[in-house]
Every structure is written in structure tokens, then in C-alpha cells.
Design an enzyme around this catalytic site. Structure first.
Site, PDB file in Angstrom:
ATOM      1  N   HIS A 698       1.881   0.041   0.543  1.00 15.05           N
ATOM      2  CA  HIS A 698       2.176   1.339   1.140  1.00 15.05           C
ATOM      3  C   HIS A 698       2.484   2.380   0.072  1.00 15.05           C
ATOM      4  O   HIS A 698       2.046   3.528   0.172  1.00 15.05           O
ATOM      5  CB  HIS A 698       3.354   1.232   2.109  1.00 15.05           C
ATOM      6  CG  HIS A 698       3.692   2.545   2.750  1.00 15.05           C
ATOM      7  ND1 HIS A 698       4.759   3.321   2.339  1.00 15.05           N
ATOM      8  CD2 HIS A 698       3.082   3.236   3.748  1.00 15.05           C
ATOM      9  CE1 HIS A 698       4.795   4.423   3.063  1.00 15.05           C
ATOM     10  NE2 HIS A 698       3.801   4.407   3.921  1.00 15.05           N
ATOM     11  N   ASN A 702       0.466   5.917  -0.280  1.00 13.07           N
ATOM     12  CA  ASN A 702       1.248   7.011   0.318  1.00 13.07           C
ATOM     13  C   ASN A 702       1.717   8.059  -0.681  1.00 13.07           C
ATOM     14  O   ASN A 702       1.516   9.245  -0.482  1.00 13.07           O
ATOM     15  CB  ASN A 702       2.466   6.468   1.062  1.00 13.07           C
ATOM     16  CG  ASN A 702       3.244   7.563   1.770  1.00 13.07           C
ATOM     17  OD1 ASN A 702       2.832   8.062   2.809  1.00 13.07           O
ATOM     18  ND2 ASN A 702       4.365   7.976   1.180  1.00 13.07           N
ATOM     19  N   ILE A 847       8.385   6.325   5.361  1.00 11.89           N
ATOM     20  CA  ILE A 847       7.898   7.695   5.478  1.00 11.89           C
ATOM     21  C   ILE A 847       6.393   7.647   5.552  1.00 11.89           C
ATOM     22  O   ILE A 847       5.774   6.652   5.162  1.00 11.89           O
ATOM     23  CB  ILE A 847       8.354   8.593   4.315  1.00 11.89           C
ATOM     24  CG1 ILE A 847       8.062  10.077   4.581  1.00 11.89           C
ATOM     25  CG2 ILE A 847       7.677   8.132   3.033  1.00 11.89           C
ATOM     26  CD1 ILE A 847       8.840  10.660   5.724  1.00 11.89           C
TER      27      ILE A 847
END
Length: 847
Positions: A698, A702, A847
Site C-alpha cells: 500500500h 499510495n 489513508i
């Protein structure tokens, strides 16, 4: 069950304790001058609980008196019914004004328990909240317990009414957290249950907003989400009605006062307030389109002039105060993206275009090319012959004197293939305002270790029908004249497809969506004291919360993603088609590299694989992180499970795994690749893979969104017109003004402002982010010394790895580490500071 819990407590002795809690975290940005100032308790929190408006808790003294009661439960002494004896009720006594271990927004209270000899040793406690307003219970610590010392009860849960918390001395059932699968969930509940993705559309509002149900069918299989139980829509009983707030199991709501709370608030405000205001303002100032590349750079240098009243209508959020200047200029100004901080034109080079396939935002899609021409797996009856039209004549002039056969034999040809997932949807997409191609990009690995694009194929549907196959055109590298501009456009169409695949598949599906069923199954079947629950818990932090927000404003019908990315209204539907090929075991980094053919098995190499592209920053750095994760998990699992038989005999673990496979990822339950969860090796590999997905994978997809994609020329998200053809007006315009045609082709100004506003938030780290190798509960997460020491070794190993990665980036021989943009690959550095840092691996998808 109670082994190791020994020792007696003198009759009449009082045990001193410390309770740490937080009041209900209702964000009131207007009372805060910056996200960093949110270190105290937020006042004015009005909670709506069970349909009644709760009273405001104005001071900490409201918790004193008879507001909060606790009762200890024995772990060693049972009553007549066989349950642990329960001590006398006692209440919080006084506020502790100084406690060094308090986190942001936390408060501590004294408490004393009466505890006699025949009660044994405390192993759990009841807590009751007599106030109308809920609070977040962080922990209870008992001091100087005879023969035990300090006993810590990590709680990390919301308290609305009576709840039972246990230490690591008692295992208990999670049945209370499962519910019965019926009814609409309420804010205060802690129920974890599954549902399909049937809440993305809003057909009652407009037929245009209807979306298919994802999950529970073979056409659009999907991982499950957390169930909310909202009423079905009137138009479609299979779809769930939408609301501004989305139910979360109470413990999944942010229970820590950190800037991620504000990041989430910013996302909501941006989508519902700021972006509409900006879009409406553009026509007023005559700035509806970019005309030159300089216009794009003005977003970061001079800014966009805005109407004088726009700031007064926007929420006073710190981040937006940075973006919107208040010095009288009334200009919108974004931070300079890293991709153009050193060289404003490096993004245009073929080397940077190729480098970002292995060191960019979507670095795990490129594959080795093993057959020529490239083939398709699409059904020929439905889509015709989709075999690539790229020929040897197209590429051999760029292969440095070797033939295609020699290049393939020596693993020198690679492909970025965005053809099959996209082609079946092209006819639908091209009926909208966007115009798209399916793309294939062939690349050659040069002797200096860099990749060079040698051909790009653009394919669109035959006007006679999809079953007639595509109409394809192949473009080859050219730098001069109108042909050079055509080549730049061809690369842009490739990047548009890569941007969509990145956001909807690599990012949303392959991290956010696939992890949520693990969070649900863990809470439904693994008690908080189960060793695997303790292992995985840090990697679930805030995931269900951010996913719920995404369904509300990011991936919903006509939300941010559909409005700014090429796939538009088909975005999540297309990701569901890709999910058909998702395999959990292939998400482990070494397996992923082997599947894509960019590595080969090699027992003499670290991690058992050898990279075919030696200077492959994402893969090289990722293997270091993967190795550290797996070593830590191996140590941990081997401590708690001494044999494979112990895995089989662990009823909680088996129930967790069975439900995860059969329900959480139920549309793929019959796949043969699922681990059977019968051995320690299977448990280690599965947990390592899950931790890798939630943390490093991630982070890789991200936190580079703004550094790479903040410059829309480098990462356009949609295309609005087809490639100009010779003899057309568009072709003549391209010869006269290539920048204007390029800008008219890619993401427009309105969509760019939307995109930048959102990814600037998504690329930030929170102020108290917990990074890989860290835990928010210090050494109190287990009473066992060996796992704590193993975890410390894991943290130290990550520090060593970071230094190793820094040294790699300083090695000028490794050209892919920094590229023409002079942008070192830092996304897999484990640590980071707060903010927009282009580095750092948080434990979880937060997030």
C-alpha cells in the site's frame, strides 16, 4: 488456561490502578488553528447515541463521581458457577495531570480496587459508562500486584454501555461481535458482519447513478465489505440506500486524536465543498482550460487567481489555508510535485516514461515478454482476434543489433499490457465524453540496465462491432517534428490507462478492498488475546474507516474517481472483472515477481529469487522489506505453535480461516490455490502476505500519488480525444501547437484541480502514524518476552534496511534509482516524518 498466574493478594489490600481514556472524538476544525494543535481534548462533543442527544462533556471532572465504574474479575479463583470471581464496584477517583506515556488527546485517572486473598489474581474487568456520551477506553494498568508486578489491560475500544475486557490471561468467544446478519447497525454497536458492494450507486436519485452489485455473483465477483444494514433503495431492492454517515463497528472509528482524523475530514470537505466551489469559480476567471505547459506549472509557481469571495465560503482547514493564499492575492497554489522539482521536462523523456514502470506509482504490472507478437486471452467469439499487430519490423531497429528471438531468449523484452482488461469496455467508454484506447507497450532492456520503449500499440473497437476485433495502430519512438508529438501522445494514452489501473486495481482493489474481509473475520473469530489477532491488529488500523469514506465520496457513483478517471462510471465494475484473476498467494512479493516473469527462482540469491532487471528499485527494495516481515512472522509463529498439529487444533484460527475463504472472499471460495491452513508454513506465508499488502504494498502505490501524479502532464488520468490522423484539422493543429493539442487530449483543468486536491491529501502521513516495526502499545501488547524481543529485532532490521536503501540511491551506477527527473526512489524507506514526504511504510491502510 491460567498457567503462570500464581500468587496471592493479602486480605483487604487495595490495588492501585490507572485508567487512560479519550472523550468522544468529534472533529471541530473551526476551533483548531492547525492539525498539529490537536493535542488536547476537543470540547463541545455532542454524541447522538441510540437516538438520544448526549450531553456535552466539558471537563474531565465529569468522569469522576459515579460516572464510570469498574469491577475486576479473577483469572485464578472461580465462583460457584465456575466463572471468575468478581470484585467490588469502584469508580474513577482523580485526574492524573502528568503521565509521560499519555498520547495525544488522552487523559489518565486514578482508581483503587478492593481485592482480597481469596480473589486470586485479576485477569479481566467489567466497565460501565453511566454517562450518555461514549468515550474511548485506551487501557487499565494495575500496579504492584503481588507476585505479578504490573498487569496491563490494553483495551482500545469505545465504551457506550457495559463491556467486558480481558487481559492476555483469558481466551473468550467473539460471538457478541458477530450479530445475526439482520437489522440496521447503530453507531454505538460493535458488530462485524459482511455485505456485498451494493451501496455505490443512488438509483432513487437518478437512473444515471445506478451501479451494479459487486460481489455475490459470477459476473462481478468482489471481496466483501462491512455490513451496515441500511434499507434497500425503492428503485432497486438489491441496492442499499446511501447516507452521509456510514456505520462502522465502533472500535474501527478513529479512536486516536491524530491528524489522520483531519485528513479524513479534509477529504469529505474537499469533495463536498471545496471542489465544487473551485469548479464553479473557473469560468468566472476565464480559466476553464490549460493552453500551455506553463499554465500547468502556474499551479505551483504563480497560482490561479480566484474570485475575491471564494475563501470566505470554504472551510478554514489548515491544508486549504496553505493552498489558498490569504495575502491579498487570492490565488490557488499547490506544492511543487517531486517529479518537476529538479527538471521540469524530464517527464517527457522515454527513459523516465519507462523508469516509472519499475520505480514509479504502479511498479508491479510490467511483465517479461515470452511470445511475439503479444497474445490476448479475450474470447474471440465476443471480441474477435486481439493478437497484437506489433511486428518485428516495428521493433528490431531499436534492439541494438539483436533480433526479437534473441531478445526474448535473453529476457530483454518486456511489456506493459493494458489491453485485455480495457478492450471489452472501450465501446461503452468511448460513447461518453472520454475517448480511449487499449494499449500495449513493448520495452527493451539495454546494457546500461535501463528500459527503452520500442513500440506502442493503440487499439480501439471496430465500428462494425466488438466481435470484428480491434483496429490497431503501432507507433515507434520519434523525437522530431509532428511525429515526435504523435509519440508523446501515444505515451500519454499509455499512462492514462496505467493511471486508471493503478487507482482502481493496484491501489483500491488489491490493497483496500481485499484486506477488509480479513479485518472482519479476525474480529469475528480471533479473541483479542489470540496470538494471531495480536500479530495482525496493527495492520488493520483505520482500514475499515477509510474504506467506508471511500465508498461515500471517492469510489461511489459520480464520486471523485469516476469524475476524474477514464474508466468513469465503469470504474469499480471493471475492477471486479480484474478480481476474477486475483490470487492471494501471488500477492507475496517473490511470487508476484515470478508470475510476471521479472524474476527467476534462484536458491543462491537472497529471498530465493533473482531479478532479471537487476536495477528494479521497487522489487529490490521490496524484497528487503518482504524478507524482514517474513523473518519476524516466522519467529512469532514458531513461539506460539510448536507443531503443525497445533495449527490444526486451534479452533479459533480454523474458524477464522474458513469464514475468510468461504464468506469474506466467498466469490473465490472454490479456488484450488487457497492455503488449507494446516501447517505453520502456511500460516507464516499467509500472515506475511497480508502484512506485506497492508503495509509495504500500500505504501508503494499510495504515497507517491502526488509526487508523481501531482504534475498532470506526467500522470494524466483521462483522455478526451483520439489520436490526430494525417490530413485532419487536429493533425494540422498538432503541427502548429503541440502543447495545446496535448492538453486538449489529456485531463482537463477542472478534473486536474479535483485530482490534485484529493491526491495531495492521500499522499500525506499523519502526525502520529505508526510505521512498520512500531506498535502504539509499546511492550504491553503481550506478556511473553520472546515475541517482544523478536519484534525489537524486526524494528532494528528495518532501520538497517533503510540505510541500505539510502546507499543504493547514492550509487550513480544504478540509473533507475533516480532517472532523468533526479528523483530517488524512496517510497519503501520504512520511516517518515509527518506530511508529504514520498517515503514511509505505515503498518496499515489508514489513508
Amino acid at each position: 488456561m491460567f498457567s503462570g498466574v500464581t500468587g496471592l493478594i493479602n486480605r483487604g489490600q487495595k490495588l492501585k490502578g490507572t485508567v487512560v481514556l479519550m472523550r468522544k472524538n468529534v472533529l471541530d476544525i473551526n476551533e483548531l488553528t492547525s492539525a498539529q494543535s490537536a493535542t488536547g481534548i476537543i470540547g463541545g462533543a455532542i454524541g447522538v447515541i441510540g437516538g438520544a442527544i448526549g450531553t456535552t462533556v466539558d471537563t474531565l471532572t465529569a468522569f469522576l463521581g459515579r460516572s464510570v465504574a469498574l469491577k475486576l474479575i479473577s483469572a485464578t479463583s472461580a465462583d460457584a458457577s465456575g466463572k471468575g470471581k468478581v470484585g467490588k464496584q469502584t469508580f474513577l477517583e482523580g485526574v492524573i495531570t502528568s503521565l509521560p506515556t499519555l498520547g495525544a488527546g488522552q487523559s489518565a485517572f486514578d482508581i483503587h480496587f478492593e481485592w482480597d486473598t481469596d480473589m486470586g489474581v485479576p485477569g479481566a474487568f467489567y466497565i460501565e459508562n453511566f454517562m450518555q456520551v461514549e468515550f474511548y477506553l485506551v487501557s487499565l494498568t494495575l500496579e504492584d500486584v503481588p507476585n505479578q508486578g504490573t498487569i496491563q489491560f490494553p483495551c482500545n475500544s469505545w465504551v457506550y454501555n457495559s463491556k467486558l475486557y480481558k487481559s492476555d490471561r483469558i481466551f473468550f468467544s467473539n460471538k457478541i461481535l458477530r450479530g445475526d446478519g439482520t437489522g440496521e447497525r447503530k453507531e454505538h454497536e460493535r458488530i462485524y458482519d459482511y455485505d456485498v458492494y451494493n451501496d455505490l450507486g443512488n438509483p432513487d436519485s437518478n437512473a444515471r447513478l445506478a451501479r451494479p452489485v459487486l460481489g455475490g455473483n459470477t459476473t462481478f465477483p468482489y471481496p466483501r465489505r462491512g455490513r451496515t444494514g441500511r434499507k434497500p433503495t425503492k428503485t432497486d431492492p438489491k441496492s442499499e440506500s446511501r447516507s452521509d454517515s456510514v456505520y462502522l463497528p465502533r472500535d474501527e472509528a478513529f479512536g486516536h486524536l491524530k491528524s489522520s482524523d483531519f485528513l479524513v475530514y479534509i477529504l469529505k470537505s474537499a469533495s463536498q465543498n471545496v471542489i465544487p466551489q473551485l469548479q464553479s469559480a473557473l469560468p468566472l476567471v476565464g480559466q476553464t482550460e490549460f493552453n500551455t505547459f506553463e499554465d500547468v506549472r502556474d499551479l505551483y509557481e504563480g497560482g490561479i487567481k480566484l474570485p475575491t469571495n471564494i475563501l470566505s465560503d470554504l472551510s478554514p482547514i489548515p491544508l486549504f489555508k496553505e493552498l489558498f493564499r490569504t495575502d491579498g492575492e487570492q490565488a490557488l497554489k499547490f506544492p511543487v510535485p517531486k517529479i518537476i522539482q529538479v527538471d521540469k521536462s524530464a517527464w517527457m523523456t522515454d527513459e523516465e516514461f519507462a523508469r516509472e514502470m519499475i520505480a514509479g506509482l504502479n511498479p508491479h504490472v510490467i511483465k517479461v515478454l515470452k511470445e511475439f507478437p503479444p497474445q490476448s486471452k479475450l474470447d474471440k467469439q465476443l471480441y474477435g482476434d486481439n493478437t497484437s499487430t506489433i511486428t518485428k519490423q516495428h521493433v528490431e531497429s531499436s534492439l541494438g543489433g539483436v533480433t526479437v528471438e534473441e531478445a526474448i531468449s535473453n529476457n530483454k523484452l518486456f511489456i506493459l499490457d493494458h489491453h485485455d482488461p480495457l478492450f471489452p469496455y472501450l465501446s461503452k467508454i468511448n460513447k461518453t465524453t472520454t475517448k480511449a484506447y487499449a494499449t500495449r507497450t513493448v520495452l527493451f532492456l539495454q546494457n546500461d540496465g535501463t528500459l527503452k520503449p520500442v513500440a506502442i500499440e493503440l487499439s480501439k473497437p471496430n465500428p462494425q462491432g466488438d466481435n470484428y476485433g480491434p483496429i490497431s495502430t503501432v507507433y515507434t519512438p520519434t523525437k522530431q517534428g509532428v511525429d515526435g508529438s504523435i509519440w508523446q501522445l501515444a505515451k500519454a494514452y499509455v499512462v492514462v490507462n496505467d493511471s486508471c489501473f493503478h487507482q482502481l486495481v493496484s491501489h483500491w482493489l488489491n490493497t483496500h478492498a481485499v484486506v477488509e474481509p480479513f479485518v472482519i473475520a479476525t474480529n469475528r473469530h480471533l479473541s483479542v488475546v489470540h496470538p494471531i489477532h495480536k500479530l495482525l491488529l496493527p495492520h488493520y488500523r483505520d482500514t475499515m474507516n477509510i474504506n467506508a469514506l471511500a465508498r461515500n465520496v471517492l469510489v461511489n457513483a459520480e464520486g471523485i474517481i469516476e469524475s476524474t478517471f477514464l474508466w468513469g462510471g465503469y470504474s469499480l465494475e471493471m475492477s471486479a472483472v480484474v478480481y476474477k484473476d486475483w490470487v492471494l498467494t501471488e500477492q507475496a512479493l517473490p511470487n508476484d515477481l515470478l508470475k510476471r516473469g521479472v524474476a527467476v527462482e534462484d536458491s543462491s540469491s537472497p529471498h530465493g529469487v533473482r531479478l532479471l532487471i537487476e536495477d528494479y528499485p521497487y522489487a529490490a527494495d521490496g524484497l528487503e522489506i518482504w524478507g524482514a516481515i517474513k523473518s519476524w512472522v516466522e519467529e512469532y509463529v514458531s513461539f506460539y505453535y510448536k507443531s503443525d498439529a497445533a495449527i490444526v487444533q486451534d479452533s479459533e484460527l480454523q474458524a477464522f480461516w474458513k469464514e475468510l475463504v468461504e464468506v469474506g472472499h466467498g466469490d473465490k471460495k472454490n479456488e484450488s490455490w487457497w492455503p488449507r491452513m494446516q501447517t505453520r508454513a502456511e500460516l507464516v506465508q499467509t500472515c506475511s502476505t497480508l502484512i506485506w499488502i497492508a503495509s509495504a504494498l500500500h505504501a508503494a502505490v499510495n504515497f507517491g500519488q502526488y509526487p508523481y501524479g501531482g504534475y498532470i502532464l506526467n500522470r494524466p488520468t483521462l483522455s478526451r480525444q483520439f489520436m490526430p490522423e494525417k490530413g485532419s484539422k487536429e493533425y494540422d493543429d498538432l503541427a502548429k501547437n503541440p502543447e495545446k493539442v496535448f492538453l486538449n487530449t489529456i485531463t482537463g483543468k477542472k478534473e486536474t484541480l479535483t485530482d490534485l486536491t484529493i491526491i495531495e491529501v492521500l499522499s500525506r502521513h499523519a502526525s502520529d502514524e505508526q510505521y512498520l516495526g512500531q506498535r502504539g502499545d509499546g511492550d504491553n501488547w503481550t506478556a511473553d518476552t520472546a515475541p517482544i524481543e523478536a519484534f525489537k529485532r524486526f524494528g532494528k532490521k528495518l532501520v538497517e534496511i533503510e540505510q541500505k536503501l539510502i546507499q543504493r540511491n547514492n550509487d550513480e551506477r544504478l540509473r533507475n534509482r533516480y532517472g532523468p527527473a533526479q528523483m530517488p526512489y524512496t517510497l519503501l524507506y520504512p520511516s517518515s516524518e509527518e506530511g508529504l514526504t514520498f517515503r514511509g511504510i505505515p503498518n496499515s491502510i489508514s489513508i
